[in-house]
Write a protein that holds these residues in place. Sequence first.
Motif, mmCIF file in Angstrom:
data_model
loop_
_atom_site.group_PDB
_atom_site.id
_atom_site.type_symbol
_atom_site.label_atom_id
_atom_site.label_comp_id
_atom_site.label_asym_id
_atom_site.label_seq_id
_atom_site.Cartn_x
_atom_site.Cartn_y
_atom_site.Cartn_z
ATOM 1 N N CYS A 82 0.955 -1.229 -0.072
ATOM 2 C CA CYS A 82 -0.018 0.037 0.022
ATOM 3 C C CYS A 82 0.933 1.233 -0.009
ATOM 4 O O CYS A 82 0.841 2.139 -0.718
ATOM 5 C CB CYS A 82 -0.908 0.082 1.320
ATOM 6 S SG CYS A 82 -2.380 -1.289 1.088
ATOM 7 N N PHE B 129 -9.856 -3.694 3.427
ATOM 8 C CA PHE B 129 -10.100 -2.140 3.746
ATOM 9 C C PHE B 129 -8.464 -1.595 4.164
ATOM 10 O O PHE B 129 -7.734 -2.419 4.290
ATOM 11 C CB PHE B 129 -10.809 -1.862 5.266
ATOM 12 C CG PHE B 129 -12.075 -1.616 4.669
ATOM 13 C CD1 PHE B 129 -12.693 -0.388 4.830
ATOM 14 C CD2 PHE B 129 -13.301 -2.827 4.645
ATOM 15 C CE1 PHE B 129 -14.147 -0.119 4.618
ATOM 16 C CE2 PHE B 129 -14.323 -2.619 4.368
ATOM 17 C CZ PHE B 129 -15.002 -1.197 4.247
ATOM 18 N N ILE C 282 -11.258 3.472 3.210
ATOM 19 C CA ILE C 282 -12.065 2.943 2.266
ATOM 20 C C ILE C 282 -11.749 1.528 1.783
ATOM 21 O O ILE C 282 -10.578 1.344 1.929
ATOM 22 C CB ILE C 282 -12.109 3.768 1.005
ATOM 23 C CG1 ILE C 282 -12.735 5.103 1.283
ATOM 24 C CG2 ILE C 282 -13.211 3.118 0.028
ATOM 25 C CD1 ILE C 282 -12.866 6.322 0.131
ATOM 26 N N GLY C 283 -12.514 0.788 1.331
ATOM 27 C CA GLY C 283 -12.366 -0.750 1.382
ATOM 28 C C GLY C 283 -13.676 -1.174 0.772
ATOM 29 O O GLY C 283 -14.665 -0.598 0.092
ATOM 30 N N THR C 284 -13.721 -2.728 0.762
ATOM 31 C CA THR C 284 -14.883 -3.364 -0.132
ATOM 32 C C THR C 284 -15.311 -4.439 0.799
ATOM 33 O O THR C 284 -14.450 -5.097 1.409
ATOM 34 C CB THR C 284 -14.520 -4.172 -1.492
ATOM 35 O OG1 THR C 284 -15.644 -4.700 -1.824
ATOM 36 C CG2 THR C 284 -13.238 -4.803 -1.409
ATOM 37 N N GLY D 230 -6.900 -5.317 -5.147
ATOM 38 C CA GLY D 230 -7.972 -4.634 -4.225
ATOM 39 C C GLY D 230 -6.982 -3.670 -3.447
ATOM 40 O O GLY D 230 -7.280 -2.764 -3.248
ATOM 41 N N ASP E 150 -5.667 -0.649 -5.430
ATOM 42 C CA ASP E 150 -6.839 0.193 -5.737
ATOM 43 C C ASP E 150 -7.237 1.093 -4.447
ATOM 44 O O ASP E 150 -7.256 2.162 -4.527
ATOM 45 C CB ASP E 150 -8.140 -0.570 -6.359
ATOM 46 C CG ASP E 150 -8.064 -1.097 -7.903
ATOM 47 O OD1 ASP E 150 -6.977 -0.692 -8.282
ATOM 48 O OD2 ASP E 150 -8.735 -1.740 -8.098
ATOM 49 N N TYR E 151 -7.490 0.293 -3.406
ATOM 50 C CA TYR E 151 -7.899 0.977 -2.315
ATOM 51 C C TYR E 151 -6.872 1.700 -1.420
ATOM 52 O O TYR E 151 -7.175 2.711 -1.017
ATOM 53 C CB TYR E 151 -8.591 0.153 -1.410
ATOM 54 C CG TYR E 151 -9.970 -0.186 -1.864
ATOM 55 C CD1 TYR E 151 -11.145 0.722 -1.827
ATOM 56 C CD2 TYR E 151 -10.257 -1.529 -2.603
ATOM 57 C CE1 TYR E 151 -12.356 0.393 -2.527
ATOM 58 C CE2 TYR E 151 -11.774 -1.808 -3.139
ATOM 59 C CZ TYR E 151 -12.545 -0.995 -2.996
ATOM 60 O OH TYR E 151 -13.676 -1.242 -3.477
ATOM 61 N N ILE F 216 -7.386 4.936 -3.527
ATOM 62 C CA ILE F 216 -8.976 5.332 -3.326
ATOM 63 C C ILE F 216 -8.935 6.006 -1.866
ATOM 64 O O ILE F 216 -9.400 7.263 -1.584
ATOM 65 C CB ILE F 216 -9.739 4.377 -3.371
ATOM 66 C CG1 ILE F 216 -10.033 4.116 -5.030
ATOM 67 C CG2 ILE F 216 -11.075 5.019 -2.921
ATOM 68 C CD1 ILE F 216 -10.708 2.822 -5.357
ATOM 69 N N SER F 217 -8.577 5.594 -0.984
ATOM 70 C CA SER F 217 -8.803 5.940 0.601
ATOM 71 C C SER F 217 -7.656 7.018 0.812
ATOM 72 O O SER F 217 -8.218 7.918 1.714
ATOM 73 C CB SER F 217 -8.423 4.515 1.402
ATOM 74 O OG SER F 217 -7.156 4.185 1.430
ATOM 75 N N ASP G 73 -11.172 9.579 -0.355
ATOM 76 C CA ASP G 73 -12.325 9.631 0.968
ATOM 77 C C ASP G 73 -12.997 11.109 0.921
ATOM 78 O O ASP G 73 -12.199 11.995 1.331
ATOM 79 C CB ASP G 73 -11.370 9.138 2.296
ATOM 80 C CG ASP G 73 -12.658 9.027 3.301
ATOM 81 O OD1 ASP G 73 -13.671 9.687 3.263
ATOM 82 O OD2 ASP G 73 -12.325 8.119 4.084
#
Length: 210
Positions: free
Chosen positions: A12, A38, A56-58, A67, A70-71, A74-75, A79
């Motif tokens: 990350c 997440f 943020i997550g799924t 995943g 991407d997150y 995105i997070s 956010d």
Amino acid sequence: MVSANKEMVVYCFDTLVAHFNGDQVPPPAFDEGQHPLFVTWKKAVNGGEPRLRGCIGTLEARCIITGFKDYAIISALRDRRFPPIQAKELPFLQCTVSLLTNYENAANYLYWEVGKHGIIIEFTDPDNNTKRNATYLPEIASQEGWTKIEAIDSLMRKAGYNGPITESVRKRIQLTRYQSTLFTMHYDDYVSYVKKTRGGAPSVAGLKSH
């Protein structure tokens, strides 16, 4: 079962650093899998408690490599509660990755344990018949010092419900509880990991090395 680990947090951080540098992300050092997940960023300033900077997550299982890639972005950048993270903030960041497991439909909105379960609530807004939902990860209620009802009421507000919260409204809730494994790492530990495993510290455009 796959558990959250150090390499996932490194990936990350790698993703965010690569974004700021306009580079390719180094390949991950963990295996493929399918999980709900997440990514949470927090920022600590002047030795204070780290404050949420993006999360943020799924709740749906998805490929953990794409995943987290991407997150992580995105997070950090999308956010809506926060302005996008900037490169100069990196030295103050800590990142937590969460893999969600053990989904169970709860008998009622109180059928879960603070500190053990994350919760997903779904309910119909009595004022306008809108379907609403929201989630808190397992660590949130205990970090905030909430009772179960305080957590539920806060989560209803997070879901966008603005009406009075009464027992009859709470009883409309369908609650799903889940558990998670998580791993947290500060940027300094990430730098140390990169030095040790790749032979040099990460450099970031616009950020002085420290």
